[in-house]
Design an enzyme around this catalytic site. Structure first.
Site, PDB file in Angstrom:
ATOM      1  CB  SER A   1      -1.204   4.346   1.002  1.00  0.00           C
ATOM      2  OG  SER A   1      -1.732   5.148  -0.030  1.00  0.00           O
TER       3      SER A   1
ATOM      4  CE  LYS B   1       2.133   0.388   1.280  1.00  0.00           C
ATOM      5  NZ  LYS B   1       3.309   0.223   2.169  1.00  0.00           N
TER       6      LYS B   1
ATOM      7  CE1 TYR C   1       1.761   1.131  -2.460  1.00  0.00           C
ATOM      8  CE2 TYR C   1      -0.047   2.678  -2.143  1.00  0.00           C
ATOM      9  CZ  TYR C   1       1.241   2.275  -1.871  1.00  0.00           C
ATOM     10  OH  TYR C   1       2.013   3.011  -1.008  1.00  0.00           O
TER      11      TYR C   1
END
Lengths: 327, 327
Positions: A129, A157, A153
């Site tokens: 992402s 990732k 997050y």
């Protein structure tokens, strides 16, 4: 040859599955195109697509025991889409670490065990992402820009990307990680992603419902349509390993759009009535996460590798309206 | 207040311990300087320094059970030096992952558990490495250069850095990660590090022994003396959190030296006889790892934060000769 899709019952996963079912075959570890016997979809629930070649396996996609059940010597590759979304990963640190980091590592280790058995390196597409970027960034982000995530997050990732790169370097897998822009317009319901509004402010007003916009009109986003993202994931998977070399992470192409421009595109496609259903209520928590993401990229490397790009947000809204009619 | 030093029985760990014992105190979580009651040294073996304030705890520093035994509410901070070195981590992937990545995470989780109990964020110094850099790099590496490690050790250290940064951002700890240049001249014996020769080609000839140099004379290295590295680790630990901001990783200052220059410095300090004991035997495996590390840095950020730097390799050799006499 079988293909595993983790998180394959989700919105993006089902679109990837539909696209894969239309392919005559997929490249195996040697690069030759093979017919896919079974698409094994690993997710908490079964998806809607029913096909003789699709097998749904329900459970926790980050559970090593469940992963071991679906990864065997017949698996030629994996689309690893399962993840806890950004807002949820920030609110529940342990859940994010377990699913986004440990789950990815468990999958990599299962593939590595197959490599040890067969000598072949299974292919793996990892959905990363734009959220791997954060903090102080240059005006335009490139593939050489240091990723300094400022949210759980993004950290998870990014660590997943480094694992994919390392397992590839060691020859255990043939991995590819693509950093997906914020996807808009997503169908369905709002979710725990901090970027949920980027679809909600178009989707809900079109459905006659009120939508809350938690960021200012000046906020810029880096967007890609569901159609383009699915095409990019397939392209990333089917490119030969030589196209990736030792750089297994890539910023996908997108378009830079201000939230105010998104609303104007909605007005152009559907008139004033939907726009009047947007309520502007800045939310400090969401703003902090969203504003840590960059909105301007130079994706020369992805362009040279043949990845496509959306043309305008207006076209993305029209595409959503058309597919919503079709559904 | 107690301080834990993982890997504290090793060469660098014992020097850090000696330097810490000389301090009147160390800053606690609130920044006020407190006397250290006990230095708890966690390592596979006990170290040589005997002091009423030093307690050796022997065992696997990456074992969560052992970590839980030493991390309690009295621990104000940790120097996390324990690691599997580069050559070993490349040869034994699982060992490197377990010690360098899982061990660091276990330590972080133990500190986080204390934070949950006390509300204070324990300080943590993480010894990272220039080995986080690899692959195609700019001519001069800065703190903004994307780390793209091409060896397991570098990947594991980099992931540790991201964890230290993330646990700090969440407020669980007050972490600092410093990327240590290749340390030369180390006393003691050769080890599994790919950079082991960078001390061996000075140390062994000075002791009348033969040394093998596995890289060419043109190879450039980014070096720092043991004395400077210890000073930098203490400085990194004692700086206030505000000096770090949200960027918890730092390239430490060093000097760029060609291997040929190192040999000439040895000649200048000790004459031709030691130099004649160096055998040049290029080793493809070691060369591949060493050449993936950058040798030229711009450390403006570290300089501004008050970190020191060695003056010349000749001074580093003289320093080694003097301390070897003292020992």
């Amino acid at each position: 040859m079988n293909i595993v899709i983790t998180g394959g019952a989700g919105f993006l996963g089902q679109r990837v599955l539909a696209a894969l079912l239309e392919q005559p075959g997929l490249p195996d570890a040697d690069g030759s195109v093979q017919r896919v016997e079974t698409f094994i979809v690993l997710d908490q629930v079964a998806g809607q697509i029913a096909d003789a070649r699709v097998r749904y396996v329900t459970g926790d996609a980050s559970d090593p025991a469940l992963i071991a059940k679906v990864i065997d010597e017949n698996v030629g590759g994996v689309f690893h889409l399962a993840a806890v979304v950004s807002g949820t990963a920030e609110a529940d640190f342990d859940l994010g670490m377990r699913v986004n980091l440990d789950g990815t590592r468990a999958l990599l280790d299962a593939l590595r065990a197959q490599h040890a058995k067969t000598g072949r390196a299974p292919r793996m597409l990892f959905a990363s992402s734009v959220a791997v970027f954060g903090g102080q960034l240059p005006a335009v982000v490139t593939d050489d820009t240091a990723a300094t995530p400022q949210a759980s997050y993004g950290v998870q990732k990014l660590m997943g990307e480094f694992l994919v790169g390392e397992y590839s370097r060691k020859g255990y897998i043939d991995g590819r990680a693509v950093r997906i822009p914020t996807v808009s317009v997503r169908p369905g319901k709002p979710n725990g992603a901090a970027s949920s509004f980027a679809s909600g402010i178009i989707r809900e007003p079109l459905a006659g419902e009120e939508a809350i916009c938690p960021v200012e009109a000046e906020t810029e986003l880096w967007l890609a349509s569901p159609r383009q993202v699915v095409a990019s994931l397939l392209h990333a998977y089917t490119l030969p390993a030589s196209a990736w070399g030792h750089r297994r992470s890539l910023n996908l192409p997108g378009i830079t759009v201000r939230v105010g421009e998104m609303v104007e595109a909605l007005r152009k496609v559907a008139g004033d009535a939907p726009v009047s259903r947007i309520r502007w209520e800045p939310d400090a928590r969401i703003k902090a996460i969203v504003q840590s993401w960059p909105a301007r990229f130079d994706t020369a490397r992805a362009d040279a590798m043949g990845f496509g790009r959306d043309t305008s947000f207006e076209a993305m809204v029209r595409d959503y309206v058309d597919s919503a009619k079709g559904a």
